[in-house]
Design an enzyme around this catalytic site. Structure first.
Site, PDB file in Angstrom:
ATOM      1  N   ARG A   1       0.774  -1.184  -0.100  1.00  0.00           N
ATOM      2  CA  ARG A   1      -0.208   0.032   0.165  1.00  0.00           C
ATOM      3  C   ARG A   1       0.914   1.395   0.031  1.00  0.00           C
ATOM      4  O   ARG A   1       2.000   1.199   0.597  1.00  0.00           O
ATOM      5  CB  ARG A   1      -0.923  -0.110   1.338  1.00  0.00           C
ATOM      6  CG  ARG A   1      -1.819  -1.109   1.420  1.00  0.00           C
ATOM      7  CD  ARG A   1      -2.846  -0.911   2.593  1.00  0.00           C
ATOM      8  NE  ARG A   1      -3.923  -2.034   2.979  1.00  0.00           N
ATOM      9  CZ  ARG A   1      -4.514  -1.902   3.757  1.00  0.00           C
ATOM     10  NH1 ARG A   1      -4.621  -1.063   4.719  1.00  0.00           N
ATOM     11  NH2 ARG A   1      -5.669  -2.932   3.774  1.00  0.00           N
TER      12      ARG A   1
ATOM     13  N   ASP B   1      -0.221   5.418   1.117  1.00  0.00           N
ATOM     14  CA  ASP B   1      -1.200   6.271   1.503  1.00  0.00           C
ATOM     15  C   ASP B   1      -1.920   7.200   0.384  1.00  0.00           C
ATOM     16  O   ASP B   1      -1.110   7.341  -0.556  1.00  0.00           O
ATOM     17  CB  ASP B   1      -0.929   6.939   2.713  1.00  0.00           C
ATOM     18  CG  ASP B   1      -0.748   5.894   3.920  1.00  0.00           C
ATOM     19  OD1 ASP B   1      -1.324   4.825   3.812  1.00  0.00           O
ATOM     20  OD2 ASP B   1      -0.135   6.411   4.865  1.00  0.00           O
TER      21      ASP B   1
ATOM     22  N   ARG C   1       6.527   8.467   7.735  1.00  0.00           N
ATOM     23  CA  ARG C   1       5.812   9.978   7.998  1.00  0.00           C
ATOM     24  C   ARG C   1       5.921  10.191   9.466  1.00  0.00           C
ATOM     25  O   ARG C   1       6.290  11.106   9.879  1.00  0.00           O
ATOM     26  CB  ARG C   1       4.570   9.994   7.353  1.00  0.00           C
ATOM     27  CG  ARG C   1       4.165  10.258   5.906  1.00  0.00           C
ATOM     28  CD  ARG C   1       2.916   9.984   5.381  1.00  0.00           C
ATOM     29  NE  ARG C   1       2.165  11.202   5.955  1.00  0.00           N
ATOM     30  CZ  ARG C   1       0.870  11.145   5.879  1.00  0.00           C
ATOM     31  NH1 ARG C   1       0.124  10.011   5.446  1.00  0.00           N
ATOM     32  NH2 ARG C   1       0.168  12.008   6.610  1.00  0.00           N
TER      33      ARG C   1
END
Length: 261
Positions: A49, A51, A195
């Site tokens: 994945r 985001d 992040r």
């Protein structure tokens, strides 16, 4: 037959890679384009994945097709002609049936870009952070990550990760003009991990935290004690490593200075 697609994408206008109902995703765009060319439904399996708003320079995916694609170069050219400008196919290769874009991966590299001045041309690609920062403190913070194994403090709350253990092989900051770049390579990453790490290191760099406070956040294994997540637009999945005989992904060659990993 199984085929591997290598691609890159600008994630600004997408809700991440993974197909979702009622959401614009990279996976859905590529699957639709493949379906148009191959004239059959295609189930594309991605390396993982990303985001909403996050980019990929060297991404890999695979799909199975009951037929032969005789000219991969022509196929890629046709596929790129269908896809929007924000997605570019690098290559198509036939692989063994045991290759898996996600589970065969042995490493991943992410980079995070910070623009130290307001720059409208970098705005979709870098977090524009113009407040006072200390580069040496960023470097010192990154060094701690190579000594860390459990990254529970930097995993999005509620994520079902199984384990929060990650083996970080490199973590460093570099400066290229007005762009500061964080590069990190590991065997695996947790959801939102990069992040959250960048957001926490910025707390140290701007003087809100000491280096010891950052170490406490790491050791606590508690997301609530780490810093806020940095903005998504500065994050790139740069490359993915695979075991022999499969090559690692390579970033799209035509990138602005400072973005290459």
């Amino acid at each position: 037959m199984r085929y591997r697609l290598d691609l890159g994408y600008l994630g600004t206008n997408y809700h991440g890679w993974q197909r979702q109902p009622n959401a614009h995703t990279v996976q859905a765009e590529v699957e639709n384009a493949l379906c148009t060319l191959l004239r059959c439904p295609v189930d594309l399996v991605g390396a993982g994945r990303t985001d909403t708003g996050v980019h990929a320079l060297g991404y890999a995916a695979h799909f199975d097709y009951n037929g032969a694609i005789d000219s991969p170069a022509k196929f890629c050219h046709a596929l790129n002609g269908i896809l929007p400008g924000s997605i570019a196919i690098h290559s198509l290769t036939e692989v063994d049936g045991d290759f898996h874009a996600r589970f065969s991966a042995t490493s991943r590299q992410y980079i995070y870009l910070i623009s130290r001045e307001k720059n409208p041309f970098l705005a979709p690609l870098a977090y524009q952070y113009t407040a006072a920062l200390d580069f040496a403190k960023l470097e010192a913070s990154a060094c701690l990550l190579e000594e860390t194994s459990d990254f529970a403090s930097f995993c999005k709350a509620g994520s079902d990760q199984g384990t929060t253990i990650c083996r970080v092989t490199t973590a460093r900051w570099t400066q290229e003009g007005g762009v500061w770049k964080f590069s990190i390579t590991a065997d695996r990453f947790l959801r939102n991990m990069v992040r959250a790490l960048v957001g926490s290191m910025l707390q140290v760099s701007c003087g809100h935290w000491s280096l010891a406070r950052f170490k406490q956040a790491i050791d606590a294994q508690d997301r609530s004690l780490a810093g806020p997540s940095a903005e998504p637009q500065g994050l790139f999945l740069a490359s993915i490593g695979y075991p022999h005989p499969y090559p690692s992904t390579t970033p799209y060659p035509a990138l602005p200075t400072g973005i290459q990993p």
